[in-house]
Write a protein that holds these residues in place. Sequence first.
Motif, PDB file in Angstrom:
ATOM      1  N   ASP A  22       8.393  -8.499   6.535  1.00 45.01           N
ATOM      2  CA  ASP A  22       7.050  -8.239   5.755  1.00 45.01           C
ATOM      3  C   ASP A  22       7.382  -7.498   4.721  1.00 45.01           C
ATOM      4  O   ASP A  22       8.131  -6.701   4.800  1.00 45.01           O
ATOM      5  N   ASP A  23       6.787  -7.730   3.657  1.00 47.13           N
ATOM      6  CA  ASP A  23       6.680  -6.874   2.217  1.00 47.13           C
ATOM      7  C   ASP A  23       8.136  -6.761   1.954  1.00 47.13           C
ATOM      8  O   ASP A  23       8.626  -5.447   1.615  1.00 47.13           O
ATOM      9  N   ASP A  59       7.297  -9.447  -1.086  1.00 45.12           N
ATOM     10  CA  ASP A  59       5.982  -8.943  -1.277  1.00 45.12           C
ATOM     11  C   ASP A  59       5.170  -9.219  -2.575  1.00 45.12           C
ATOM     12  O   ASP A  59       5.741  -9.638  -3.533  1.00 45.12           O
ATOM     13  N   GLU A  66       4.282 -14.130  -0.841  1.00 43.00           N
ATOM     14  CA  GLU A  66       2.952 -13.621  -0.515  1.00 43.00           C
ATOM     15  C   GLU A  66       2.149 -13.421  -1.471  1.00 43.00           C
ATOM     16  O   GLU A  66       2.600 -12.930  -2.764  1.00 43.00           O
TER      17      GLU A  66
HETATM   18 CA    CA Z   1       2.891  -8.329   3.349  1.00 41.77          CA
END
Ligand code: CA
Length: 561
Positions: A449-450, A472, A506
Amino acid sequence: MQKYIESLSKNIHEPDARIKAVIFFLIAALNLACAALVFYTGGTKFSYLHLFYVPIIITGFYFGSFWGTVSGIISALLIGPFMPESFEPIVHQKPEIWVFRLVFFGMVGTLAGLFSELTKAYRRMLEQQYLTDPVTGLPNFRGLQTLVQSDPRGVGLYAGVIVIKVQHISEIDKSLGPDSAEKLLKTISTHFKNIAQDSCVLSRLSGAKFAMLAHQGHSLSEILFKCHEHLDHDFIVDGIPVYVEFYYGAVETSGVDSLNDLLKKAGIAADRSVDHNMPEAYYEPQFDEQTQRNTQLLREFKVALQEKAFSLNYQPKYDLSSGEIVGVEALVRWAHPQMGMISPALFMGLAEHTLLINPFTRWLIQEALTQHEKLLQKGYQLSMALNFSMKNLQDPAILEELWMEIERRQIPHYLVEIEITENAIAHNIDRIADILVAIQEKGVRIAVDDFGTGASSLKYLFKLPIDVLKIDQTFVQAMTNNSAAEAIVRSATTLGHELNLKVVAEGAETEEQFNLLKKIGCDLVQGYFIARPMPEELLYSWLDAKKSQVKRIIPGQKAHH
Ligand code: CA
Ligand code: C2E
Ligand code: CA
């Protein structure tokens, strides 16, 4: 500094002058009483002489070997040449008898004294060790506390406290080894000693944390100025220049704060200076308010967990090549009694620092997989992504629960995805490698994630079994106006594809971003442009409205790849 510690352990052991005088008179009285007993019971032939050992040993114990010897000699003289062996008839002692007794009593006094001196020296040594940091020889926290308590004025004697956080010691420990880190700490403490001199008491509180207690009459700002002046350079350890940073937090004594309060406040200020990358910070009450607010929020978090005040929102993921919705991410929402709906950004970071994150994630697993089962039963072949924190991976019970729930609900494993932030993954490669392998062996997918915000090294990408990269949202949102951001999204996508990973963008909010992501070749998009995170009921109506664009299980078959 050593003198402080020595004076402390003396204070602890030496009885004060009044007690000494009382003991002295007690010994004198005992001696005379024993002599009188020998005299009135008819001379030295009876065994009452042995009573003299009591005052001799007490003297040796309290006043040391010299006075113990003197006490032995005086006692022996009291029942010496002038005390007959018996009165009726009068028989005088033979000289060799009382001389032998004089030597023997003297020796008992010496030995009692020596024994007590040795015991005291040993105790003092232990006490010093207990109050001192072995690496730097400075008082540790207990030493500082004992020093402050040894004066009735307590912290009133001091103008204020400075807490110093030394950064990068653990990196040096890892790269050059623990002896080098110790050498460095010694050198640093010598610099601090030179700065402190008579203006303050220096202490090493723990690992890389020092404290200075400024004496009245010395200003904290002057001491801080000296610190900045003297420590603003690289240090050399074993011939290698190393880089350390110092962050200072200061607080003045207030008259009500204890040493503990002052150290805590100066520590909060030092954290502040680390967080904001400032060389120093003076404590301000609002720092404390922030800490208190956080503590309060965590307390309420615990209650919310018991009272089931959390709910989940689901944000769809869109597959750019098939044009279908292929999954959802579960995002927590908290209906706070006073603050209303609050964002997980406000509380998840706090919860992740405590063990509360584990019961929370257990709830998350239950709630999200219940929903997942319902979605599958409705014929939607969607994946479900769960956000996990580092502590979750380290608790085997969490993963057990996840396997159990997946089995129990007969959810295909590959439809469950665990999202872990890049920062957490990159900083714990060795610790989580086996755990991630076990997760992958179960068929559950792992997403970073990110991606792009965390570590400077991408080592984890070839060391760990990763399935998905989630670029991200900061890059995605900036890319249409910023060519560097676009280049990052483009290279991250290429990198992901080279490594056989699925790439998710995202936070796509506009059509322009959406089109650019499609052009770049991202696999999936998640963002307000597709849909905002939605509660359960809304998700179903949204999916039903989009029916033809949602990946579906072919009737008569189980969910499949
Ligand atoms: Ca994220
Ligand atoms: P995240 O995992 O990176 O989740 C994405 C965040 O971006 C979500 O914020 C989502 O609402 C928001 N978002 C999605 N699309 C867009 C967009 O187009 N524009 C903008 N501006 N934002 C968008 P949210 O729900 O507030 O969650 C914040 C963070 O809290 C999450 O970031 C995640 O790190 C954490 N979090 C949420 N739920 C959980 C959970 O159950 N467990 C754990 N450990 N962390 C969670
Ligand atoms: Ca996430």
